[in-house]
Motif scaffolding. Structure first.
Motif, mmCIF file in Angstrom:
data_model
loop_
_atom_site.group_PDB
_atom_site.id
_atom_site.type_symbol
_atom_site.label_atom_id
_atom_site.label_comp_id
_atom_site.label_asym_id
_atom_site.label_seq_id
_atom_site.Cartn_x
_atom_site.Cartn_y
_atom_site.Cartn_z
ATOM 1 N N ASN A 224 88.780 84.086 109.439
ATOM 2 C CA ASN A 224 88.065 83.387 110.501
ATOM 3 C C ASN A 224 87.186 82.296 109.911
ATOM 4 O O ASN A 224 86.814 82.350 108.725
ATOM 5 C CB ASN A 224 87.218 84.368 111.330
ATOM 6 C CG ASN A 224 86.272 85.184 110.468
ATOM 7 O OD1 ASN A 224 85.262 84.674 109.993
ATOM 8 N ND2 ASN A 224 86.603 86.464 110.257
ATOM 9 N N ALA A 225 86.874 81.320 110.715
ATOM 10 C CA ALA A 225 85.993 80.224 110.316
ATOM 11 C C ALA A 225 85.120 79.844 111.506
ATOM 12 O O ALA A 225 85.566 79.899 112.659
ATOM 13 C CB ALA A 225 86.808 79.024 109.839
ATOM 14 N N HIS A 226 83.883 79.457 111.210
ATOM 15 C CA HIS A 226 82.941 79.090 112.263
ATOM 16 C C HIS A 226 82.236 77.795 111.888
ATOM 17 O O HIS A 226 81.841 77.606 110.727
ATOM 18 C CB HIS A 226 81.894 80.178 112.481
ATOM 19 C CG HIS A 226 82.450 81.468 112.995
ATOM 20 N ND1 HIS A 226 82.917 82.465 112.159
ATOM 21 C CD2 HIS A 226 82.635 81.919 114.264
ATOM 22 C CE1 HIS A 226 83.358 83.484 112.885
ATOM 23 N NE2 HIS A 226 83.203 83.172 114.155
ATOM 24 N N LEU A 227 82.068 76.931 112.856
ATOM 25 C CA LEU A 227 81.230 75.752 112.735
ATOM 26 C C LEU A 227 79.940 76.020 113.489
ATOM 27 O O LEU A 227 79.961 76.362 114.679
ATOM 28 C CB LEU A 227 81.938 74.520 113.302
ATOM 29 C CG LEU A 227 83.239 74.099 112.593
ATOM 30 C CD1 LEU A 227 83.840 72.886 113.270
ATOM 31 C CD2 LEU A 227 82.984 73.827 111.115
ATOM 32 N N LEU A 228 78.803 75.884 112.798
ATOM 33 C CA LEU A 228 77.494 76.199 113.357
ATOM 34 C C LEU A 228 76.790 74.908 113.767
ATOM 35 O O LEU A 228 76.757 73.946 113.001
ATOM 36 C CB LEU A 228 76.653 76.954 112.339
ATOM 37 C CG LEU A 228 77.365 78.123 111.630
ATOM 38 C CD1 LEU A 228 76.454 78.744 110.594
ATOM 39 C CD2 LEU A 228 77.817 79.166 112.642
ATOM 40 N N ALA A 229 76.242 74.893 114.957
ATOM 41 C CA ALA A 229 75.582 73.693 115.466
ATOM 42 C C ALA A 229 74.312 73.411 114.679
ATOM 43 O O ALA A 229 73.531 74.335 114.408
ATOM 44 C CB ALA A 229 75.260 73.859 116.945
ATOM 45 N N VAL A 242 81.158 77.605 117.195
ATOM 46 C CA VAL A 242 82.521 77.655 117.686
ATOM 47 C C VAL A 242 83.387 78.127 116.529
ATOM 48 O O VAL A 242 83.149 77.748 115.368
ATOM 49 C CB VAL A 242 82.986 76.279 118.212
ATOM 50 C CG1 VAL A 242 82.900 75.218 117.137
ATOM 51 C CG2 VAL A 242 84.402 76.366 118.778
ATOM 52 N N GLY A 243 84.329 79.007 116.810
ATOM 53 C CA GLY A 243 85.098 79.608 115.726
ATOM 54 C C GLY A 243 86.565 79.763 116.062
ATOM 55 O O GLY A 243 86.990 79.624 117.211
ATOM 56 N N VAL A 244 87.327 80.053 115.037
ATOM 57 C CA VAL A 244 88.751 80.312 115.177
ATOM 58 C C VAL A 244 89.101 81.478 114.270
ATOM 59 O O VAL A 244 88.545 81.620 113.173
ATOM 60 C CB VAL A 244 89.595 79.065 114.830
ATOM 61 C CG1 VAL A 244 89.386 78.638 113.389
ATOM 62 C CG2 VAL A 244 91.079 79.322 115.099
ATOM 63 N N SER A 245 89.979 82.349 114.739
ATOM 64 C CA SER A 245 90.439 83.496 113.956
ATOM 65 C C SER A 245 91.959 83.500 113.944
ATOM 66 O O SER A 245 92.608 83.074 114.913
ATOM 67 C CB SER A 245 89.921 84.807 114.542
ATOM 68 O OG SER A 245 88.512 84.869 114.536
ATOM 69 N N THR A 246 92.508 84.004 112.858
ATOM 70 C CA THR A 246 93.958 84.101 112.746
ATOM 71 C C THR A 246 94.306 85.349 111.964
ATOM 72 O O THR A 246 93.584 85.746 111.044
ATOM 73 C CB THR A 246 94.534 82.845 112.055
ATOM 74 O OG1 THR A 246 95.953 82.955 111.983
ATOM 75 C CG2 THR A 246 93.980 82.676 110.648
ATOM 76 N N ARG A 247 95.398 85.969 112.336
ATOM 77 C CA ARG A 247 95.811 87.181 111.624
ATOM 78 C C ARG A 247 96.555 86.772 110.351
ATOM 79 O O ARG A 247 97.219 85.724 110.291
ATOM 80 C CB ARG A 247 96.679 88.049 112.518
ATOM 81 C CG ARG A 247 98.033 87.456 112.861
ATOM 82 C CD ARG A 247 98.760 88.268 113.903
ATOM 83 N NE ARG A 247 100.106 87.763 114.141
ATOM 84 C CZ ARG A 247 100.827 88.005 115.222
ATOM 85 N NH1 ARG A 247 100.297 88.753 116.189
ATOM 86 N NH2 ARG A 247 102.050 87.523 115.347
ATOM 87 N N ASN A 260 86.874 81.145 119.761
ATOM 88 C CA ASN A 260 85.709 81.786 120.360
ATOM 89 C C ASN A 260 84.516 80.851 120.292
ATOM 90 O O ASN A 260 84.477 79.915 119.466
ATOM 91 C CB ASN A 260 85.388 83.115 119.675
ATOM 92 C CG ASN A 260 85.006 82.933 118.218
ATOM 93 O OD1 ASN A 260 83.861 82.593 117.902
ATOM 94 N ND2 ASN A 260 85.973 83.128 117.308
ATOM 95 N N ILE A 261 83.547 81.085 121.134
ATOM 96 C CA ILE A 261 82.289 80.346 121.121
ATOM 97 C C ILE A 261 81.146 81.341 121.247
ATOM 98 O O ILE A 261 81.321 82.447 121.783
ATOM 99 C CB ILE A 261 82.201 79.292 122.245
ATOM 100 C CG1 ILE A 261 82.408 79.961 123.614
ATOM 101 C CG2 ILE A 261 83.213 78.179 122.040
ATOM 102 C CD1 ILE A 261 82.215 79.018 124.785
ATOM 103 N N GLY A 262 79.983 80.974 120.755
ATOM 104 C CA GLY A 262 78.834 81.866 120.806
ATOM 105 C C GLY A 262 77.539 81.104 120.941
ATOM 106 O O GLY A 262 77.427 79.935 120.531
ATOM 107 N N LEU A 263 76.556 81.744 121.524
ATOM 108 C CA LEU A 263 75.235 81.159 121.721
ATOM 109 C C LEU A 263 74.191 82.238 121.493
ATOM 110 O O LEU A 263 74.333 83.366 121.983
ATOM 111 C CB LEU A 263 75.101 80.584 123.128
ATOM 112 C CG LEU A 263 73.781 79.901 123.484
ATOM 113 C CD1 LEU A 263 73.583 78.640 122.654
ATOM 114 C CD2 LEU A 263 73.739 79.565 124.977
#
Length: 841
Positions: A224-229, A242-247, A260-263
């Motif tokens: 997985n990888a995430h970009l943080l604001a 905002v992130g992306v995951s892959t198997r 995915n997104i998170g706050l």
């Protein structure tokens, strides 16, 4: 079972993501070298798709920061069994909280579609569940953490339940976790938790805005990888990603890849008290200072008996744990210390200036202790105390002139305060009595506003003062000190004497301060001359039912309050519908619970303090003061209640001493005008409602946690008990409760678990009263979600554990925050409000 080697394309996306971020290491070193601090950022916890902080599928031993609300959305439901509605393709919504220093809780909603009717067209899965995790640091440096928890608790179906334990290592840029989990079999075989057997994950954050990781559980692996604001893109202390995951291998647990997104929102942040304040004062919570606290006054103690010293500056509020109450000497209000040997102690206040996001509790405590020792003034040695005490001679109090009293009354009225009386005691001390109807969020703001006006008008002349703040003409707070030292304290200079000392209605007989008072200004800006208007949002909702993910009925309640004589007012509320989902329309599944255009309340309310010391003079003795029997309050409401009932409701409230305990009694006799059941509001089992409830609240002040217990007979003749844990973050309260009641009829006993969110709406300072109309902010808006537990079915039931919809006495006591413990904990806020209002003028 032997797993086939994954084809190259199955590894491609995750491998590229990880390699790309690892290649950013040179840039990361450059960023770190350019920063002034050795560690420019730390790995803050991220909410995962399982409803627990960690990686996407596996939890870490990190705990969501205390006082934060976490939101996450995944376009994927990991672990869901294949079905004709998309299998793992769906909506995964998480709402979580850092509830306590070592506890995080969350709710998870998983659904294949948002609007499908499960009865008529099928909907796949629609699951609402709860999760929790408890954890502790294992070393003083906060690098090793241990945690345990569970997923998918509650509800009729069990689709993703697992129990786990995990150990994590955190070192600035790296997070490594290793754990073991036990999955519980799904009852309906719609899905299974991915968390099972040994699991592990590794996260690396090379830059402040980028994080990557890999994880393993149940024989499968993901990247997985995430970009943080960046922080400057968001409000203060908010986080977003905002992130992306892959198997990384072939499996049926998830799709190949998803986003995915998170706050993350800090609940403890408080906006500016005045929109006109300067930009540099817009954030109330940014002063890097440490709070002082107030000792409980005794009849033999006076403000002249306090040794003067430099004021300890005020801290910014963070929901971080306070130091043990025995760690530091207790300081009275406004930065002066008592004589050596004073036995009272106080907890270290929360201070966000010594915190780095993501640090553990031990590190925070150590930082708090260091900050306190650097900022707080140590106790004077006996010789120094004797010298200081002998050199401190109280200056004579000058007579208060009529012109000065009028100037002070005008300044208080300018701050939005009412029922202003200015005079002096028989001993010549300045006496101020005011009523607050403007600072709806918190009465502490009204204390700060009144002290700002007092220091502004009389701060250049030494004069002893006593100030009493009222709410609906009930005394709830008092401050006693000297005006010139108050002005020095507000200017952040060294006070030459006691600037002020706090009192609550439970720690002092505030009403007796007015005995023998001679008033120069009396009842200026009388509250009865102003009609109050409120607009309160209304919301009826159903979450994760067979009819839809979210059904709602939205409306507004127009409120009109007309103050009458002391402690009395007329309260009228009209409900007005605005919008509703299809299932809340008339004749639909929830149509009978929709918000309707109707008169909801029309009552006459009388509130008064019970003068027990006059009825029983022995209670006025000093030995009885710690019992706080002068703080027994009663209220009676008469009229139309909750649209359907007419009758009377009475309540008694007692909060003695510092306010650690509160006892309440409520009773009523109401007659239902309509026999038609109103599902979702009051499903009546009897035409007459006779509630009789006894309540108790314990205040654990060091974490701002309330434990409440209420039992007896509720509105619909069902008898039982309700237990609640309420956690305060500034002016926001998050509650989790459990209730069980049994109707008098043949219906079975029912047990419910739920969550309640309570927060103020509108500006902290309401519109100024005047011209006979005041539009007020909403002091408390609350909404609950509950579910039936301990039952073979999860039917939608309502009417259990209902209470009469009348004003509660707690609301007049600053939403049950009018204790000395609470005032002490918010001295920083008192001063910063006063300073903000002074600068904005």
């Amino acid at each position: 079972m032997h797993r086939p080697c994954p084809p190259p394309h199955a590894l491609h996306a995750g491998t590229l993501v990880c390699l790309a971020l690892l290649c950013l290491a040179p840039a990361a070193r450059a960023e770190e070298a350019a920063a002034s601090a050795p560690h420019p950022f730390a790995l803050s916890p991220l909410m995962g798709s399982s409803g627990l902080s960690g990686a996407t599928l596996t939890p870490s031993a990190q705990i969501t920061d205390w006082g934060r609300m976490e939101l996450r959305y995944d376009r994927q439901i990991p672990g869901l069994a294949p079905n004709r509605f998309g299998g793992t393709d769906g909506h995964n919504i998480i709402l979580g909280f850092g509830l306590l220093p070592n506890l995080e809780v969350s709710g998870r909603l998983a659904s294949n579609n948002m609007h499908g009717n499960c009865y008529t067209e099928g909907c796949g899965i629609r699951d609402l569940s709860a999760n929790f995790k408890v954890g502790i640091p294992l070393d003083a440096a906060g690098r090793y953490h241990l945690a345990a928890g569970a997923t998918d608790l509650g509800g009729q179906a069990t689709n993703f339940r697992s129990y786990f334990g995990v150990l994590s290592y955190i070192d600035n840029r790296w997070l490594a976790s290793l754990g073991v989990a036990q999955r519980q079999s799904s009852r309906n075989r719609q899905g299974a938790s991915p968390l099972h057997g040994p699991f592990a994950h590794l996260a690396y954050q090379p830059l402040s805005w980028a994080r990557a990781g890999i994880e393993y559980t149940d024989g499968d692996a993901w990247a997985n990888a995430h970009l943080l604001a960046p922080a400057q893109w968001l409000p203060q202390d908010w986080r977003a990603h905002v992130g992306v995951s892959t198997r990384l291998n072939r499996n049926d647990t998830t799709d190949q890849a998803w986003w995915n997104i998170g706050l993350s929102i800090p609940l403890y942040r408080v906006p500016s008290i005045d929109a006109g304040a300067k930009a540099q004062t817009a954030a109330l919570t940014t002063t890097p200072t440490v709070r002082a606290t107030s000792p409980i006054a005794t009849p033999s103690a006076s403000v002249e008996n306090i040794v003067s010293t430099q004021a300890a500056p005020s801290p910014a509020p963070q929901p971080f744990p306070e130091a043990p109450r025995h760690s530091f000497q207790r300081l009275p209000l406004l930065g002066v210390v008592p004589f050596p040997g004073h036995s009272s102690v106080s907890a270290l206040p929360p201070d966000d200036t010594v915190d780095t996001p993501g640090r553990d509790i031990v590190t925070r405590l150590n930082a708090h202790e260091q900050a306190y020792r650097q900022a707080a003034i140590p106790a004077l040695a006996p010789a120094q105390a004797q010298q200081t005490a002998s050199s401190f001679i109280p200056q004579p109090t000058l007579p208060l002139t009529l012109e000065q009293a009028q100037q002070l009354a005008a300044a208080l009225e300018t701050q939005g305060l009412e029922d202003i009386s200015i005079g002096h005691t028989p001993q010549g001390k300045l006496l101020v009595s005011i009523n607050n109807a403007t600072y709806a969020w918190n009465a502490v703001d009204a204390i700060g506003a009144s002290l700002a006006a007092l220091a502004q008008t009389l701060g250049t002349v030494p004069r002893d003062y006593q100030l009493v703040l009222h709410q609906r003409q009930l005394p709830i707070a008092g401050v006693a000190g000297r005006t010139d030292c108050l002005e020095q304290w507000l200017q952040n200079t060294t006070p030459s004497c006691n600037a002020g000392q706090l009192f609550s209605a439970g720690s002092a007989a505030l009403a007796q301060w007015f005995d023998g008072a001679q008033w120069l200004v009396e009842q200026q800006a009388a509250s009865w001359k102003t009609t109050r208007l409120t607009l309160n949002p209304l919301l009826q909702s159903r979450v994760a039912t067979e009819y839809g993910v979210l059904d709602y009925s939205l409306g507004v309640q127009l409120g009109i309050e007309q103050p009458l004589w002391s402690g009395a007012w007329i309260d009228i509320r009209q409900n007005i519908p605005l919008d509703e989902s299809d299932d809340f329309q008339n004749g639909s599944a929830f149509g009978s619970a929709r918000i309707q255009n109707e008169l909801d309340r029309a009552i006459l309310v009388q509130t008064a303090r019970l003068p027990l010391e006059q009825w029983m003079p022995s209670l006025a003795q000093p030995a009885m003061q710690p019992w706080g029997l002068t703080n027994v309050t009663g209220q009676v409401a008469l009229g139309r209640v909750d649209a359907d009932y007419t009758g009377t409701v009475g309540e008694l409230r007692w909060e003695p001493g510092e306010g650690q305990h509160r006892i309440s009694v409520l009773g009523g006799y109401l007659r239902k005008e309509d026999d038609t059941p109103r599902i979702g509001r009051q499903m009546t089992f009897d035409r007459y409602a006779q509630p009789a409830l006894l309540g108790y609240r314990y205040n654990h002040a060091s974490t701002r946690t309330y434990l409440e217990l209420e039992g007896g007979q509720f509105m619909n003749a069902d008898r039982g008990v309700r237990a609640e844990l309420k956690q305060w973050f500034g002016d926001v309260a998050i509650s989790f409760y459990m209730q069980q009641t049994s109707p008098e009829t043949s219906l079975p006993s029912r047990r419910f678990a739920g969550m309640n969110v309570s927060l103020p709406l509108g500006p902290r300072k309401s519109m100024m009263p005047g011209r006979h109309i005041q539009v007020q902010s909403v002091p408390r808006w609350a909404h609950s979600i509950q579910t039936l537990v301990g039952n073979s079915s999860n039917d939608i039931l309502s009417g259990y554990g209902a209470r009469p919809d009348t004003p509660r006495l707690d609301s007049h006591f600053n939403s049950d925050r009018a204790s000395l413990l609470y005032y002490e904990d918010n001295i920083y806020r008192i001063r910063q409000v006063a300073q903000q209002l002074r600068r904005s003028q």
